[in-house]
Design a protein around this motif. Structure first.
Motif, PDB file in Angstrom:
ATOM      1  N   LYS A  39     -57.647 -29.005  36.831  1.00  0.00           N
ATOM      2  CA  LYS A  39     -58.551 -27.628  37.007  1.00  0.00           C
ATOM      3  C   LYS A  39     -58.481 -26.370  37.059  1.00  0.00           C
ATOM      4  O   LYS A  39     -58.730 -25.160  37.150  1.00  0.00           O
ATOM      5  CB  LYS A  39     -59.498 -27.996  36.904  1.00  0.00           C
ATOM      6  CG  LYS A  39     -60.690 -28.213  35.656  1.00  0.00           C
ATOM      7  CD  LYS A  39     -62.021 -28.663  35.827  1.00  0.00           C
ATOM      8  CE  LYS A  39     -63.163 -28.617  34.421  1.00  0.00           C
ATOM      9  NZ  LYS A  39     -64.326 -29.024  34.947  1.00  0.00           N
ATOM     10  N   GLU A  43     -57.787 -22.583  36.590  1.00  0.00           N
ATOM     11  CA  GLU A  43     -58.594 -21.924  37.329  1.00  0.00           C
ATOM     12  C   GLU A  43     -57.522 -20.319  38.366  1.00  0.00           C
ATOM     13  O   GLU A  43     -57.912 -18.942  37.634  1.00  0.00           O
ATOM     14  CB  GLU A  43     -58.952 -22.075  38.409  1.00  0.00           C
ATOM     15  CG  GLU A  43     -60.080 -21.451  39.284  1.00  0.00           C
ATOM     16  CD  GLU A  43     -60.381 -20.561  37.936  1.00  0.00           C
ATOM     17  OE1 GLU A  43     -61.907 -20.502  37.395  1.00  0.00           O
ATOM     18  OE2 GLU A  43     -61.585 -18.973  38.565  1.00  0.00           O
ATOM     19  N   GLU A  72     -62.231 -27.508  26.651  1.00  0.00           N
ATOM     20  CA  GLU A  72     -62.497 -26.763  27.834  1.00  0.00           C
ATOM     21  C   GLU A  72     -61.726 -25.670  28.433  1.00  0.00           C
ATOM     22  O   GLU A  72     -62.594 -25.144  29.228  1.00  0.00           O
ATOM     23  CB  GLU A  72     -62.883 -28.209  28.337  1.00  0.00           C
ATOM     24  CG  GLU A  72     -63.981 -28.039  29.807  1.00  0.00           C
ATOM     25  CD  GLU A  72     -63.745 -28.930  30.465  1.00  0.00           C
ATOM     26  OE1 GLU A  72     -63.743 -30.641  30.139  1.00  0.00           O
ATOM     27  OE2 GLU A  72     -64.516 -28.941  31.626  1.00  0.00           O
ATOM     28  N   MET A  76     -62.609 -21.912  29.562  1.00  0.00           N
ATOM     29  CA  MET A  76     -62.756 -21.266  31.152  1.00  0.00           C
ATOM     30  C   MET A  76     -62.119 -19.970  30.701  1.00  0.00           C
ATOM     31  O   MET A  76     -62.191 -19.324  31.643  1.00  0.00           O
ATOM     32  CB  MET A  76     -61.781 -21.809  31.300  1.00  0.00           C
ATOM     33  CG  MET A  76     -62.581 -23.463  32.064  1.00  0.00           C
ATOM     34  SD  MET A  76     -61.599 -24.556  33.291  1.00  0.00           S
ATOM     35  CE  MET A  76     -61.208 -23.750  35.149  1.00  0.00           C
ATOM     36  N   ARG A 184     -64.293 -22.146  38.085  1.00  0.00           N
ATOM     37  CA  ARG A 184     -65.249 -22.063  37.402  1.00  0.00           C
ATOM     38  C   ARG A 184     -65.211 -22.901  35.693  1.00  0.00           C
ATOM     39  O   ARG A 184     -65.135 -23.862  35.751  1.00  0.00           O
ATOM     40  CB  ARG A 184     -65.004 -20.266  36.572  1.00  0.00           C
ATOM     41  CG  ARG A 184     -64.076 -20.741  35.210  1.00  0.00           C
ATOM     42  CD  ARG A 184     -63.595 -19.046  34.828  1.00  0.00           C
ATOM     43  NE  ARG A 184     -62.811 -18.607  35.817  1.00  0.00           N
ATOM     44  CZ  ARG A 184     -62.279 -16.978  35.602  1.00  0.00           C
ATOM     45  NH1 ARG A 184     -62.985 -16.954  35.084  1.00  0.00           N
ATOM     46  NH2 ARG A 184     -61.726 -16.935  36.470  1.00  0.00           N
ATOM     47  N   TYR A 185     -67.251 -21.917  36.122  1.00  0.00           N
ATOM     48  CA  TYR A 185     -67.953 -22.822  34.620  1.00  0.00           C
ATOM     49  C   TYR A 185     -67.594 -22.477  33.530  1.00  0.00           C
ATOM     50  O   TYR A 185     -67.696 -21.159  34.001  1.00  0.00           O
ATOM     51  CB  TYR A 185     -69.051 -23.328  34.580  1.00  0.00           C
ATOM     52  CG  TYR A 185     -69.347 -24.703  36.347  1.00  0.00           C
ATOM     53  CD1 TYR A 185     -69.082 -26.012  35.732  1.00  0.00           C
ATOM     54  CD2 TYR A 185     -69.561 -24.200  37.188  1.00  0.00           C
ATOM     55  CE1 TYR A 185     -69.720 -26.711  36.057  1.00  0.00           C
ATOM     56  CE2 TYR A 185     -69.711 -24.815  37.991  1.00  0.00           C
ATOM     57  CZ  TYR A 185     -70.035 -26.676  37.705  1.00  0.00           C
ATOM     58  OH  TYR A 185     -70.349 -27.357  38.908  1.00  0.00           O
TER      59      TYR A 185
END
Lengths: 260, 335
Positions: A39, A43, A72, A76, A184-185
């Protein structure tokens, strides 16, 4: 800038339980997540795209359910997603995994390839460097900071007692650490797009044009021949009740053992 | 495959000082080589490092290959991969072992991919099976499982070894061995990364691996203030402060204190676990301690199963009482 990010869907190891009889993982009811440092890699790729333009492509190798991880990633901010999924890929060690990913990546345009430092289920940190070698590009592992200067990167690579600053020309493969950023979400809009507008392309072994002998268990030089649960039990002396007495008993034992 | 023989250790040096982990692995390589009846060889890479070869012999190497070149002064993936692959392709070792350091874990997978062989990461034990194969033993799934891995058909068999788990051989001043200088073929254009600077961070070093006494705190410590109590106990015992992953992830203490599968492996004489439930991930890092003491208010906490001594109680009451009692005991011992 075209950026490829390799991610892995992993069981949340803080929730993992082991079957005491079969000594295998009980996967039922264990939530699956995108590996945390993958992740961070994703990002960083999205941030670079936002600043310099370009495209972020996410790739994973895994079963059908790994599509969730790719959705997911799309939510993002990734633009394209490939799920390398085939029975022939099952049982792959890091070498066969790198081979499969490399075969896919060679079909794409890229300036940068990102991986997470290591996955929390295997903790090997091997796929990144093995993939870089298969692609024939340089690697920088354990990255905690990235700056772009023209066609080169200036990166900080973590060492045991500090870090080194490395300059490298693109294309290059980097492995991301959690120090790099805070992922980030996904936004509501991002989630909407990920499911309604963006596509996860599923790629099989034959579509990849890869020899089934070179992937999965057959293409893996290493074999797991046994798994056991760690056995560490000791017949201990446990004190309960009055704190003062407990403490006196303990200190007496430690003095007898010359530990105090 | 029978042409492959000998067990190699990639010896890591930084600024011409040998890394401890390399000597630990050399001790293990010695044991394995004796079991197989082959040589234990050290591969020493760097610039002006020949002087370190004798020490490697005293720690168990039969042969030290010295690969010395200005371009090898600092570690780079490209240069080190090239010179080691060149040497391994010509001399054909059966096994190559590396420390699972920030260098070893960058280098070994690159070499494995180039030599098209297998690699096992972060092993905590090694052995030789009845067919002479290397058994590579490592924790998986956050230490919940221990896996035994082999590389049956490709050579060399390779593994990285976790620092702190193997034992150095006792130094033998009289040991004799062979030092062989290798002239590497390496040019500047082979190296695609440029090291601009190496920065040492002046953070206080937490030397958990070498501590005799460790007092560790976990989730039960409740916060950064609770760690003051842990520090105080460590101080009266002359020990070092450790922590569980839960405490580190909560941000109560820095990650260089972390003990466990994802932290450091320790084997002190005394390990006191305070408010640590004993997740397998933690036990993977401290199960080798000689004496384990657990303080926890939950009598069913798994940590009590592996403890030599335990106190069931509130650590905020137990630790202050313990500190007083230890001070008393020390006073008596002085008198």
């Amino acid at each position: 800038m075209d950026i490829i990010v390799c991610i892995k869907q992993v069981p949340d190891t803080s929730e993992v339980k082991i079957d005491p009889v079969t000594k295998t993982l009980i996967r039922e009811g264990v939530p699956s997540i995108i590996n945390p440092e993958d992740k961070n890699a994703l990002e960083e790729a999205i941030r670079i795209k936002e600043k310099y333009g370009g495209k972020v492509t996410v790739i994973t190798m895994g079963p059908q359910q790994a599509e969730e991880a790719l959705r997911e990633a799309l939510a993002m901010g990734a633009d394209e997603a490939y799920l390398l999924s085939d029975k022939a890929f099952a049982g792959a060690d890091t070498c066969a995994t790198a081979k499969t990913l490399a075969t896919m990546i060679k079909k794409l345009e890229y300036d940068l390839v990102f991986c997470g430092r290591q996955a929390i289920d295997g903790d090997t940190a091997q796929v990144g460097p093995q993939l870089a070698e298969q692609l024939g590009i340089p690697q920088v592992t354990y990255v905690k900071e990235i700056k772009i200067e023209g066609d080169s990167l200036i990166v900080k690579r973590i060492l045991e007692d500090g870090y080194e600053v490395i300059k490298v020309k693109m294309p290059v493969l980097l492995t991301a650490t959690k120090e790099l950023n805070t992922p980030r979400y996904p936004s509501i809009k991002g989630i909407f797009e990920a499911y309604r507008e963006k596509e996860v392309k599923i790629v099989t072994a034959s579509e990849l044009g890869i020899d089934p002998q070179e992937v999965g268990l057959k293409g893996s030089p290493t074999r797991v021949i046994a798994t056991t649960t760690p056995e560490t039990e000791r017949a201990g002396e446990i004190f309960t009740g009055n704190v003062k007495e407990c403490v006196q008993n303990l200190v007496q034992r430690l003095v007898e053992k010359h530990l105090i | 495959m029978s042409e492959y023989k000998d067990i190699w250790v990639f010896v890591e040096q930084r600024e011409q000082k040998l890394m401890n982990v390399s000597l630990e692995i050399l001790g293990e390589a010695r044991r394995l080589a004796d079991k197989k009846g082959v040589k234990a060889c050290a591969v020493l890479v760097g610039y002006e490092v020949k002087g370190l070869a004798e020490e490697l012999i005293k720690y168990g190497a039969d042969v030290v290959y010295v690969i010395d070149h200005l371009l090898l002064k600092n570690y780079t993936t490209d240069a080190y991969t090239k010179v080691i692959c060149d040497l391994a392709n010509s001399l054909k070792p059966e096994v190559i072992l590396y420390g699972a350091t920030y260098v070893g874990r960058d280098l070994a997978p690159r070499i494995a991919a180039r030599m098209r062989t297998g690699l096992t990461a972060d092993c905590t034990a090694l052995d030789i099976d009845e067919n002479g194969l290397l058994l590579q033993i490592r924790p998986a799934f956050g230490g919940n499982l221990i896996a035994t891995i082999i590389c049956p058909e490709r050579r060399p068999q390779m593994a990285t070894i976790r620092p702190g788990v193997m034992k150095k051989a006792l130094i033998d001043e009289g040991r004799r061995g062979e030092v062989i200088e290798i002239k590497p073929v390496i040019e500047e254009k082979d190296i695609r990364t440029e090291i601009i600077s190496i920065i040492k961070e002046a953070r206080q070093k937490v030397n958990l691996e070498e501590a005799d006494i460790i007092v560790s705190g976990g989730r039960g410590v409740g916060g950064p203030e609770g760690f003051k109590l842990i520090e105080e106990l460590a101080e009266v015992l002359g020990g070092v402060v450790g922590a569980s992953r839960a405490a580190v992830e909560a941000g109560w203490i820095s990650s260089d204190h972390q003990v466990g599968q994802t932290g450091k492996t320790v084997r002190p004489k005394l390990y006191i676990a305070c408010g640590i439930s004993g997740a397998i991930q933690h036990i993977a890092g401290m199960g080798g301690a000689k004496t384990i003491v657990a303080i926890n208010k939950n009598p069913d906490a798994p940590i009590f199963k592996i403890a030599d001594y335990g106190i069931v109680g509130d650590l905020f009451k137990v630790i202050p009482a313990l500190i007083e009692e230890i001070k008393e005991a020390k006073k008596k011992a002085m008198a």
